[in-house]
Enzyme design. Structure first.
Site, mmCIF file in Angstrom:
data_model
loop_
_atom_site.group_PDB
_atom_site.id
_atom_site.type_symbol
_atom_site.label_atom_id
_atom_site.label_comp_id
_atom_site.label_asym_id
_atom_site.label_seq_id
_atom_site.Cartn_x
_atom_site.Cartn_y
_atom_site.Cartn_z
ATOM 1 N N ARG A 181 0.839 -1.214 0.000
ATOM 2 C CA ARG A 181 0.000 0.000 0.000
ATOM 3 C C ARG A 181 0.870 1.257 0.000
ATOM 4 O O ARG A 181 0.987 1.956 -1.007
ATOM 5 C CB ARG A 181 -0.937 -0.036 1.217
ATOM 6 N N ASP A 182 1.537 1.540 1.101
ATOM 7 C CA ASP A 182 2.301 2.791 1.200
ATOM 8 C C ASP A 182 3.474 2.768 0.222
ATOM 9 O O ASP A 182 3.852 3.789 -0.351
ATOM 10 C CB ASP A 182 2.818 2.958 2.643
ATOM 11 N N HIS A 206 5.373 4.531 12.631
ATOM 12 C CA HIS A 206 5.297 4.478 11.151
ATOM 13 C C HIS A 206 6.272 5.538 10.639
ATOM 14 O O HIS A 206 5.907 6.706 10.481
ATOM 15 C CB HIS A 206 3.853 4.765 10.740
ATOM 16 N N HIS A 240 8.838 7.149 7.978
ATOM 17 C CA HIS A 240 9.433 7.251 6.641
ATOM 18 C C HIS A 240 10.892 7.621 6.874
ATOM 19 O O HIS A 240 11.225 8.325 7.831
ATOM 20 C CB HIS A 240 8.676 8.296 5.808
ATOM 21 N N CYS A 263 4.173 9.311 0.377
ATOM 22 C CA CYS A 263 2.770 9.735 0.267
ATOM 23 C C CYS A 263 2.629 10.766 -0.848
ATOM 24 O O CYS A 263 3.337 11.770 -0.847
ATOM 25 C CB CYS A 263 2.269 10.321 1.581
ATOM 26 N N ASN A 268 8.931 4.248 3.356
ATOM 27 C CA ASN A 268 8.945 3.809 4.747
ATOM 28 C C ASN A 268 10.290 3.166 5.003
ATOM 29 O O ASN A 268 10.934 2.671 4.087
ATOM 30 C CB ASN A 268 7.877 2.736 4.982
HETATM 31 P P1 HMG Z 1 -13.591 13.802 -2.292
HETATM 32 O O1 HMG Z 1 -13.349 14.225 -3.706
HETATM 33 O O2 HMG Z 1 -13.738 14.864 -1.256
HETATM 34 O O3 HMG Z 1 -14.836 12.793 -2.175
HETATM 35 O O4 HMG Z 1 -12.417 12.830 -1.876
HETATM 36 P P2 HMG Z 1 -16.325 12.877 -2.531
HETATM 37 O O5 HMG Z 1 -17.063 12.168 -1.451
HETATM 38 O O6 HMG Z 1 -16.716 14.292 -2.881
HETATM 39 O O7 HMG Z 1 -16.399 11.989 -3.876
HETATM 40 C C1 HMG Z 1 -15.746 12.341 -5.065
HETATM 41 C C2 HMG Z 1 -15.630 11.132 -5.963
HETATM 42 O O8 HMG Z 1 -14.816 10.134 -5.313
HETATM 43 C C3 HMG Z 1 -16.969 10.458 -6.236
HETATM 44 O O9 HMG Z 1 -16.891 9.858 -7.523
HETATM 45 C C4 HMG Z 1 -17.021 9.363 -5.212
HETATM 46 O O10 HMG Z 1 -17.854 8.292 -5.562
HETATM 47 C C5 HMG Z 1 -15.557 8.925 -5.171
HETATM 48 P P3 HMG Z 1 -17.491 10.579 -8.838
HETATM 49 O O11 HMG Z 1 -18.962 10.757 -8.532
HETATM 50 O O12 HMG Z 1 -16.760 11.872 -8.978
HETATM 51 O O13 HMG Z 1 -17.175 9.589 -9.942
HETATM 52 N N1 HMG Z 1 -15.205 8.284 -3.897
HETATM 53 C C6 HMG Z 1 -14.639 7.078 -3.820
HETATM 54 N N2 HMG Z 1 -14.276 6.190 -4.761
HETATM 55 C C7 HMG Z 1 -13.723 5.033 -4.319
HETATM 56 N N3 HMG Z 1 -13.513 4.743 -3.000
HETATM 57 C C8 HMG Z 1 -13.883 5.614 -2.051
HETATM 58 C C9 HMG Z 1 -14.471 6.842 -2.451
HETATM 59 N N4 HMG Z 1 -14.935 7.909 -1.758
HETATM 60 C C10 HMG Z 1 -15.377 8.779 -2.660
HETATM 61 N N5 HMG Z 1 -13.675 5.310 -0.765
HETATM 62 C C11 HMG Z 1 -11.517 11.008 -0.619
HETATM 63 C C12 HMG Z 1 -12.351 12.273 -0.576
HETATM 64 C C13 HMG Z 1 -11.195 10.652 0.812
HETATM 65 C C14 HMG Z 1 -12.308 9.906 -1.299
HETATM 66 C C15 HMG Z 1 -10.227 11.312 -1.431
HETATM 67 O O14 HMG Z 1 -9.630 12.454 -0.912
HETATM 68 C C16 HMG Z 1 -9.258 10.168 -1.393
HETATM 69 O O15 HMG Z 1 -9.517 9.110 -1.933
HETATM 70 N N6 HMG Z 1 -8.114 10.371 -0.750
HETATM 71 C C17 HMG Z 1 -7.130 9.295 -0.584
HETATM 72 C C18 HMG Z 1 -5.808 9.863 -0.271
HETATM 73 C C19 HMG Z 1 -4.835 8.760 0.031
HETATM 74 O O16 HMG Z 1 -5.113 7.578 -0.140
HETATM 75 N N7 HMG Z 1 -3.633 9.187 0.476
HETATM 76 C C20 HMG Z 1 -2.577 8.272 0.781
HETATM 77 C C21 HMG Z 1 -2.840 7.436 1.998
HETATM 78 S S1 HMG Z 1 -2.521 8.285 3.532
HETATM 79 C C22 HMG Z 1 -0.822 8.100 3.763
HETATM 80 O O17 HMG Z 1 -0.115 7.663 2.887
HETATM 81 C C23 HMG Z 1 -0.273 8.423 5.118
HETATM 82 C C24 HMG Z 1 0.022 7.173 5.957
HETATM 83 O O18 HMG Z 1 0.912 6.304 5.287
HETATM 84 C C25 HMG Z 1 0.636 7.584 7.311
HETATM 85 C C26 HMG Z 1 1.810 8.548 7.157
HETATM 86 O O19 HMG Z 1 2.824 8.167 6.521
HETATM 87 O O20 HMG Z 1 1.665 9.654 7.646
HETATM 88 C C27 HMG Z 1 -1.267 6.387 6.251
HETATM 89 MG MG MG Z 2 3.057 6.485 5.261
#
Ligand code: HMG
Ligand code: MG
Length: 284
Positions: A13-14, A205, A207, A238, A247
């Site tokens: 994933r990450d 966690h 990086h 990220c 990581n």
């Molecule tokens: P949004 O645009 O505000 O969402 O995104 P929305 O509710 O307005 O929906 C917009 C569109 O997204 C719609 O589709 C929804 O159906 C779809 P459309 O009608 O335009 O075709 N949608 C989805 N599709 C699939 N799965 C879903 C989903 N939800 C809505 N669950 C949202 C909000 C949270 C969805 C968006 O911002 C997003 O997907 N963000 C993900 C970001 C991400 O994954 N970042 C990396 C992970 S975090 C990280 O790496 C940090 C970590 O490792 C710890 C660290 O290192 O600090 C964990």
């Molecule tokens: Mg991370």
């Protein structure tokens, strides 16, 4: 205290989410299946997020449906909202994670809402997951430093951690998103967090952007933490944290904790082969 350290493998994933070249779904499955044979108990397989935001993980459902499950392994995924949880449930995910941040700007950039709004999404998600006996983990990004806001106060992390625990998360993974934590800033964070939270309810966690991850793990072990997230081969970063690198590598963590007298039950010989394969999949 226990001498056993749990490795939470987040490479699929990450490690892959930020990779620009499209990685074959079959290769992701091969990677997860190989990791499943190393003795690792938790593997974060993918994310059920918007494919517009994270195109690399758009195949999450297909990956879950086609991995060969080892009964000793829990296969987990990130879920930002109910839509994500519903997709995860239909793919038979063993455990899900919500991901919050201690920085308002990072929260906006990463999940398009404020910290408070993120909790509006998490309440029903966590309630429903726990009702169906699906454990929920909680991430907090930017535990000491944010790519947009700079230094983050320990009190901001404590506030988010307390809320996530109160909602029922079984563990909080402390994300050093851009690898700027060091034993001094992390020490200040632990002084605050550990006054209210058990170290066994926390995971590190880190990086490894600045090469401080192992020092941070050393401090965390001293403070009583026993779970660490890592990516095989050190893959990752990220996409919404400019400058964030991979990581800390799983193989590095295992070598380090074992040198300190801890056990992980992970086969380092098998892991070395998986690490070579993982590195062959990515562009840098
Ligand atoms: P949004 O645009 O505000 O969402 O995104 P929305 O509710 O307005 O929906 C917009 C569109 O997204 C719609 O589709 C929804 O159906 C779809 P459309 O009608 O335009 O075709 N949608 C989805 N599709 C699939 N799965 C879903 C989903 N939800 C809505 N669950 C949202 C909000 C949270 C969805 C968006 O911002 C997003 O997907 N963000 C993900 C970001 C991400 O994954 N970042 C990396 C992970 S975090 C990280 O790496 C940090 C970590 O490792 C710890 C660290 O290192 O600090 C964990
Ligand atoms: Mg991370």
């Amino acid at each position: 205290m226990s001498k056993v350290v749990e490795i939470f493998e987040v490479g699929p994933r990450d490690g892959l989410q930020n990779e620009k070249t499209n990685i074959n779904t079959a290769d992701k499955i091969k990677l997860i299946d190989a990791l499943s044979e190393c003795g690792i108990k938790k593997i974060e397989v993918s994310s059920f997020v918007s494919s517009k935001w994270i195109p690399q993980l758009a195949d999450a459902k297909y990956v879950f449906e086609n991995i060969t499950r080892n009964s000793s392994v829990k296969y987990t995924a990130l879920t930002p909202n109910m839509k994500g949880l519903n997709a995860a449930k239909s793919a038979n995910v063993d455990e899900v994670a919500v991901f919050a941040a201690a920085s308002e700007t990072f929260s906006k950039k990463n999940i398009n809402c404020s910290i408070e709004e993120s909790f509006e999404r998490f309440y029903p998600l966590i309630f429903e997951a726990l009702r169906q006996n699906i454990p929920v983990r909680g991430y907090i990004s930017c535990i000491t430093d944010c790519p947009y806001e700079g230094k983050i106060e320990p009190s901001a992390v404590l506030k988010v951690a307390s809320k996530l625990l109160k909602l029922g998360c079984y563990q909080i993974s402390l994300g050093d998103t851009i690898g700027l934590s060091n034993p001094s800033s992390l020490g200040r964070l632990y002084d605050s967090l550990l006054s209210e939270v058990s170290p066994l309810g926390l995971a590190g966690h880190f990086h490894d952007t600045n090469g401080k991850a192992l020092e941070n793990i050393g401090l965390s072990l001293d403070k009583g933490l026993r779970t660490f997230d890592s990516s095989v081969g050190g893959l990752g970063g990220c996409p919404y944290a400019p400058g964030s690198k991979g990581n800390v590598a799983t193989e590095k963590v295992i070598g380090f904790v074992e040198s300190k007298g801890y056990q992980t039950e992970v086969s380092t010989d098998k892991l070395r082969e998986v690490s070579d394969f993982a590195k062959s999949l990515v562009s840098c």
